[in-house]
Design a protein around this motif. Structure first.
Motif, PDB file in Angstrom:
ATOM      1  N   ALA A   1      -8.374   3.454  -3.135  1.00  0.00           N
ATOM      2  CA  ALA A   1      -7.770   4.131  -1.991  1.00  0.00           C
ATOM      3  C   ALA A   1      -8.591   3.921  -0.722  1.00  0.00           C
TER       4      ALA A   1
ATOM      5  N   THR B   1       1.467   4.476   5.559  1.00  0.00           N
ATOM      6  CA  THR B   1       2.137   3.934   4.386  1.00  0.00           C
ATOM      7  C   THR B   1       3.649   4.104   4.524  1.00  0.00           C
TER       8      THR B   1
ATOM      9  N   SER C   1       1.748   5.560  -1.083  1.00  0.00           N
ATOM     10  CA  SER C   1       1.318   6.928  -1.356  1.00  0.00           C
ATOM     11  C   SER C   1       2.503   7.659  -1.963  1.00  0.00           C
TER      12      SER C   1
ATOM     13  N   ILE D   1      -5.359  -0.987   5.781  1.00  0.00           N
ATOM     14  CA  ILE D   1      -4.222  -0.489   6.569  1.00  0.00           C
ATOM     15  C   ILE D   1      -4.628  -0.291   8.019  1.00  0.00           C
TER      16      ILE D   1
ATOM     17  N   ALA E   1      -2.906   4.199  -1.778  1.00  0.00           N
ATOM     18  CA  ALA E   1      -3.540   4.719  -0.569  1.00  0.00           C
ATOM     19  C   ALA E   1      -3.394   6.243  -0.624  1.00  0.00           C
TER      20      ALA E   1
ATOM     21  N   ALA F   1      -7.937   0.522   0.444  1.00  0.00           N
ATOM     22  CA  ALA F   1      -6.567   0.429   0.963  1.00  0.00           C
ATOM     23  C   ALA F   1      -6.494   0.945   2.394  1.00  0.00           C
ATOM     24  N   TRP F   2      -7.090   2.094   2.650  1.00  0.00           N
ATOM     25  CA  TRP F   2      -7.030   2.650   4.003  1.00  0.00           C
ATOM     26  C   TRP F   2      -7.817   1.804   4.998  1.00  0.00           C
TER      27      TRP F   2
ATOM     28  N   ARG G   1      -3.426  10.110  -0.127  1.00  0.00           N
ATOM     29  CA  ARG G   1      -3.406  10.942   1.079  1.00  0.00           C
ATOM     30  C   ARG G   1      -3.881  12.369   0.818  1.00  0.00           C
TER      31      ARG G   1
ATOM     32  N   TYR H   1       0.865  -1.169   0.000  1.00  0.00           N
ATOM     33  CA  TYR H   1       0.000   0.000   0.000  1.00  0.00           C
ATOM     34  C   TYR H   1       0.911   1.231   0.000  1.00  0.00           C
TER      35      TYR H   1
ATOM     36  N   ARG I   1      -1.044  -1.087  -4.469  1.00  0.00           N
ATOM     37  CA  ARG I   1      -2.375  -0.527  -4.239  1.00  0.00           C
ATOM     38  C   ARG I   1      -2.227   0.888  -3.704  1.00  0.00           C
TER      39      ARG I   1
END
Length: 230
Positions: A185, A202, A52, A192, A86, A188-189, A88, A50, A84
């Motif tokens: 995204a 990340t 950014s 995470i 993520a 993904a978050w 921000r 993951y 993937r």
């Protein structure tokens, strides 16, 4: 006579010659969610990262790991890496659109280029947004992202990877692709934060289904080797 000599002495060499091993780092596929997978689809070790593009830790990981992770483990076919996004912030989204605009063939190298230049374009982008934010608030969202990419110098990275203005315009105007990135995204978050509820960030990793939310390259390398990366 000469042909006979050539046949006698070269035949063993020709028979013993083996084809060069496949470079799996050149193989990139796309999942149904839109994530790009670099490497052998049937690799023993499946790494999910993951990432950014505005995350300094992600840039540090990318630069520090590339020679071994992509240059050895992925290249050999033992390991695949699924990236993937993520997202921000808006600069991150703009960088993501640029990286993905080069398609599966160019995505890996463009990602490396974006991370390699992060210190420069990120500072330029922050300054550009600070000065021009009020004006850009009047733009449609896609036009705002394109202006931010131009101001940060991200489109210059895209051009260096072979994108022309028509291709860049098309990628930033592709509402379906931007929505796909946003959905990825969000997922993904969620993943995470499930792996590290208190301080998930990340880069974050999953190796063969097991999450590893707080590893640097040295720590992840040990996990990959134990799983069978070669």
């Amino acid at each position: 006579m000469i042909r006979w000599i050539i046949a006698v002495f070269l035949a063993p060499l020709l028979i013993g010659a083996a084809p060069a091993p496949r470079d799996w780092s050149k193989t990139v596929t796309q999942t149904s969610s839109g994530a790009f997978v670099i490497g052998n689809p049937k690799a023993k070790v499946k790494l999910i990262e993951y990432l950014s593009y505005t995350c300094p830790h992600c840039a540090h990981f990318s630069i520090g790991s590339s020679a071994v992770l992509k240059g050895k483990y992925v290249r050999s076919g033992s390991t695949s890496v699924e990236l993937r996004h993520a997202i921000r912030d808006k600069l991150d989204m703009a960088a993501t659109i640029i990286a993905r605009c080069t398609g599966p063939v160019g995505f890996s190298a463009t990602t490396d280029a974006v991370f390699a230049g992060q210190e420069d374009w990120l500072m330029r982008g922050i300054q550009f947004e600070r000065v021009n934010g009020g004006r850009m608030d009047l733009y449609p969202e896609n036009a705002r992202l394109r202006a931010l990419a131009d101001g940060a110098g991200l489109t210059d990275i895209g051009r260096a990877r072979g994108l022309n203005d028509a291709a860049l315009d098309a990628c930033f105007a592709n509402d379906a692709e931007v929505l796909k990135i946003a959905v990825m995204a969000d997922a993904a978050w969620t993943a995470i934060r499930a792996a590290a509820p208190a301080d998930g960030g990340t880069p974050s990793f999953v190796v063969n289904g097991k999450p590893y939310p707080h590893l640097d390259w040295a720590g992840l390398d040990k996990v990959l080797l134990a799983a069978g990366a070669r």
